[in-house]
Structures are given as C-alpha cells and as structure tokens.
Design a protein around this motif. Structure first.
Motif, short mmCIF file in Angstrom:
data_model
loop_
_atom_site.label_atom_id
_atom_site.label_comp_id
_atom_site.label_asym_id
_atom_site.label_seq_id
_atom_site.Cartn_x
_atom_site.Cartn_y
_atom_site.Cartn_z
N HIS A 262 -2.98 -12.62 37.55
CA HIS A 262 -2.82 -11.01 37.40
C HIS A 262 -4.33 -10.40 37.87
O HIS A 262 -4.30 -9.23 37.89
N GLY A 263 -5.31 -11.21 38.27
CA GLY A 263 -6.48 -10.40 38.42
C GLY A 263 -7.00 -10.65 39.92
O GLY A 263 -8.19 -10.21 40.38
N ILE A 264 -6.32 -11.06 40.88
CA ILE A 264 -6.63 -11.00 42.20
C ILE A 264 -5.52 -10.57 43.04
O ILE A 264 -4.37 -10.21 42.71
N ASP A 265 -5.95 -10.07 44.27
CA ASP A 265 -5.07 -9.34 45.17
C ASP A 265 -5.32 -10.05 46.67
O ASP A 265 -6.54 -10.15 46.75
N ALA A 266 -4.22 -10.04 47.36
CA ALA A 266 -4.37 -10.49 48.80
C ALA A 266 -5.31 -9.70 49.78
O ALA A 266 -5.93 -10.11 50.71
N PHE A 271 -12.32 -10.45 41.52
CA PHE A 271 -13.40 -11.55 41.19
C PHE A 271 -12.75 -11.91 39.97
O PHE A 271 -12.25 -11.17 39.08
N ILE A 272 -13.38 -13.42 39.40
CA ILE A 272 -12.99 -13.96 38.35
C ILE A 272 -14.31 -14.67 37.82
O ILE A 272 -15.23 -15.26 38.48
N LYS A 273 -14.84 -14.35 36.64
CA LYS A 273 -15.95 -15.02 36.02
C LYS A 273 -15.62 -15.54 34.69
O LYS A 273 -15.31 -15.13 33.71
N SER A 291 -8.83 -6.29 37.71
CA SER A 291 -7.35 -5.87 37.07
C SER A 291 -6.83 -4.66 38.12
O SER A 291 -7.48 -3.87 38.60
N PHE A 292 -5.52 -5.11 38.43
CA PHE A 292 -4.73 -4.33 39.32
C PHE A 292 -3.47 -3.58 38.82
O PHE A 292 -2.53 -4.11 38.42
N PRO A 293 -3.81 -2.45 38.16
CA PRO A 293 -2.74 -1.81 37.21
C PRO A 293 -1.32 -1.84 38.09
O PRO A 293 -0.22 -1.98 37.35
N GLU A 294 -1.19 -1.61 39.22
CA GLU A 294 -0.04 -1.34 40.02
C GLU A 294 0.63 -2.50 40.27
O GLU A 294 1.92 -2.59 40.09
N LYS A 295 -0.19 -3.71 40.23
CA LYS A 295 0.38 -5.05 40.24
C LYS A 295 1.10 -5.55 38.88
O LYS A 295 2.14 -6.23 38.81
N GLU A 326 -9.43 -3.86 28.60
CA GLU A 326 -9.35 -3.49 29.71
C GLU A 326 -9.58 -1.96 30.05
O GLU A 326 -9.23 -1.25 29.62
N GLU A 327 -10.67 -1.67 30.88
CA GLU A 327 -11.10 -0.58 31.57
C GLU A 327 -11.70 -0.61 32.90
O GLU A 327 -12.20 -1.54 33.14
N ASN A 328 -11.74 0.83 33.42
CA ASN A 328 -12.07 0.70 35.02
C ASN A 328 -11.78 -0.57 35.85
O ASN A 328 -12.66 -1.08 36.43
N ASN A 329 -10.43 -0.84 35.73
CA ASN A 329 -9.97 -2.06 36.53
C ASN A 329 -10.71 -3.23 36.24
O ASN A 329 -10.77 -4.19 37.06
N ILE A 330 -11.04 -3.38 35.27
CA ILE A 330 -11.56 -4.84 34.61
C ILE A 330 -11.19 -5.37 33.45
O ILE A 330 -10.89 -4.44 32.21
N PHE A 331 -10.72 -6.53 33.53
CA PHE A 331 -9.99 -7.09 32.34
C PHE A 331 -10.80 -8.22 31.63
O PHE A 331 -11.50 -9.04 32.50
#
Length: 341
Positions: A262-266, A271-273, A291-295, A326-331
């Motif tokens: 759920h945390g990556i987009d093509a 990013f992942i940490k 994080s991509f809410p639309e996804k 989850e906030e500001n497109n970061i989970f």
C-alpha cells in the motif's frame, strides 16, 4: 502424580499425629494404657467416618445431589459407631483395674456422648470441605486447559492466515517478472522456496530466534525489490543480534507487507523506512512509508495488521504497544514489544 503423593503423605502425617497425641498428653502415669486405648478408640471412629465419606459417600451421594440420602447414611454410620464404642468401653482393656478390680469407671452421660459424637460429625464436615475444594481445583484446572486449547487453536488459525496471505502477495510479485525478466523470476522462485521452508518448519514452533525472523524479512525485502521501479527509496536498519532473543514467528512481517502493498506507486515517488532496535528487553520496531489514499480506495488493506494485533493480544497480553498513524500522505506503524518471558 507428584501432587497425589504429597496428598497421601500429608494425610498420613496428620493421622499419625492424631494417633500419637495421647502419648504426649499423659498426666496420669498409672492410667497410661487406659488413656491410650480410650483415645485410640475415639480417633479410629473419626478415621472411619472421614474416609468412608472421602472415598465413597461424598462422591456417590453429596456430589450427585442426593444430599438427603447422604445425611441419613451419615447419621446411621455415626450411630452404629457410637454404639460400638459404647460396647467396647465395657471391655477391661478400656478400664484400669488392679487384681481384676476396676479402679476407674467409664464415664457415661450426655457430656461423654457429645465427646464421642461431635468429632465424628466434624470429620464429615471437614471431609466435605476438602472434597469440594479438590473438585473446584480440578474444575478450574480443566477450565484452564480448555482455555489454553482454545487459545492455541486461535493462534494457529491467525498464523495460518498470515502464510497464504504472504504467499499470495509474493506469487503476484513473481508473476509480474515471468515475461519481463524470466531469469530473475527463476531466482525469485528459488528464494521463495527458502522462505517457505521457514514458514513451514521454523514458524511451526511457538518461538523462533529473532535473528531468523530478521533473515526472513531480509529475503522478503529483496524479493519485493526485484519488480519495484527506481521511484522507490528504501532504507532499512536491523541490529546485529548477539544475545538469545526469541519471539513468536511472523510477528514482524506484517508491517513490511503492508508497506510494499500500500505504500508504493509505479509513477509517483515513494519510500519505505524500516527500523528495528533492541533496548534492554524490548523490541522497538517501526515502518514508515508513503501513503496513497486514492490507491487505498481500490485496494483491499488485507488482514495483515488486524491479524498481527489479534496475535499479539493472545501471545503477549499487556506486553506490547501497537500504534498506526497516517497524515500528510505518510503512514507509520510502530510496535514496542517486551520479549522477556
């Protein structure tokens, strides 16, 4: 078995004290045999009432709700023993004598009768109390065993949910490589076989070394990165394990699975940490990802994190903290786990 032996020894010790008591309470040496015989006769009657109830009457009548019969039988038993004692007390062995002449008559009357009957009645009450306590302990132990069996079954169910979930995600990843990179797909299948060995063998135990769990995470991350575009920035930090730390298997994989799914987009940068630390008897584990809410609207979030929380509640009650934010497109998912047993 050991508790049964202890119970037998305790019973034997207490009755030995009861039979020896007359020897230590003599105040009239001239009537030694008389005092001993009289006391042993009374103790024997209490002994008989207690163990007839303990081995027969309580189980056969009291616990089967036949209490009226239980009381009637005990009244008859005590009456029979009382009249037998009265009969035996007429024998010379229970009366001091010199040259065949009794020097002390056996006491009779209401007080003497109460002194004979009351200990027998008390022994019935004591026996019932012991048997009820024993039954309660047995029922409590059986209830604990049932609860433990239910707990084990639920833990296994949750763990077996993780395995097909993980396999489904990984196979999807390898499937995407079959056409574009068949050689990499072959290597991926080989790596997957090693991971499946961990799932099928190592994770079947209650606890696994933390080092093996981390090795499993490393393999999973390598496998996921094979098909990820250059738009992903991945950071990971795992400690060197130099002490025998064990945790429940598959405890740490859910955070990383969730991040890759759920945390990556093509197209967009993502990013992942991943960071894991050991602080005394605690594991401090966090995974932060884009994080991509639309996804999320079109992708089922799966069972990973919910499953993890349920397993932790069963395996580590009051010994963990699990946070997600989850906030500001970061989970961010954080786990603080006390692994000390």
């Amino acid at each position: 078995m050991q508790r049964s032996y202890l119970a037998i020894l305790l019973h034997g010790f207490l009755w030995l004290l009861a039979f020896l008591y007359p020897l230590f309470s003599l105040d009239d040496i001239s009537n030694v045999q008389y005092i001993i015989n009289r006391n042993w006769l009374s103790v024997t009657s209490v002994f008989l009432v207690f163990y007839i109830n303990y081995f027969v009457l309580v189980n056969a009548y009291f616990f089967k709700r036949k209490k009226l019969q239980f009381y009637i039988i005990n009244v008859l038993l005590i009456a029979v023993l009382f009249f037998l004692i009265q009969y035996f007390l007429t024998w010379n062995a229970f009366n001091p004598s010199i040259n065949g002449i009794r020097t002390r008559e056996v006491r009779s009357g209401q007080m003497s009768s109460i002194q004979l009957i009351l200990p027998m009645i008390l022994s019935v009450g004591m026996c019932v109390g012991l048997k009820i306590n024993k039954k309660l302990n047995k029922n409590q132990l059986a209830l604990q065993q049932v609860k433990q069996a239910q707990l084990s079954a639920e833990i296994k169910y949750l763990k077996y949910q993780v395995q097909p979930h993980f396999l489904f995600n990984t196979l999807n990843n390898i499937y995407a490589l079959v056409d574009s990179s068949p050689e990499i797909a072959k290597e991926s299948i080989h790596d997957l076989s090693k991971m499946m060995r961990y799932l099928l063998h190592d994770s079947s135990t209650n606890k696994v070394p933390l080092a093996k769990e981390i090795e499993f995470l490393e393999r999973y991350i390598d496998l996921m990165q094979l098909r990820i575009s250059s738009s992903l920035t991945l950071e990971k930090s795992f400690p060197v394990i130099n002490r025998p730390i064990k945790i429940a298997p598959l405890t740490l994989i859910s955070f990383i699975e969730n991040a890759f799914k759920h945390g990556i987009d093509a197209v967009q940068d993502s990013f992942i940490k991943i960071e894991l630390k050991i602080d005394n008897d605690e594991i401090q584990y966090s995974v932060i990802n884009s994080s991509f809410p639309e996804k999320e609207k079109v992708t089922n979030s799966g069972i990973g994190l919910k499953n993890l929380k349920k397993r932790l509640e069963l395996l580590y009650p009051n010994k963990f903290e699990l946070f997600t934010k989850e906030e500001n497109n970061i989970f961010k998912a954080t786990l603080i786990l006390n692994f000390k047993e």
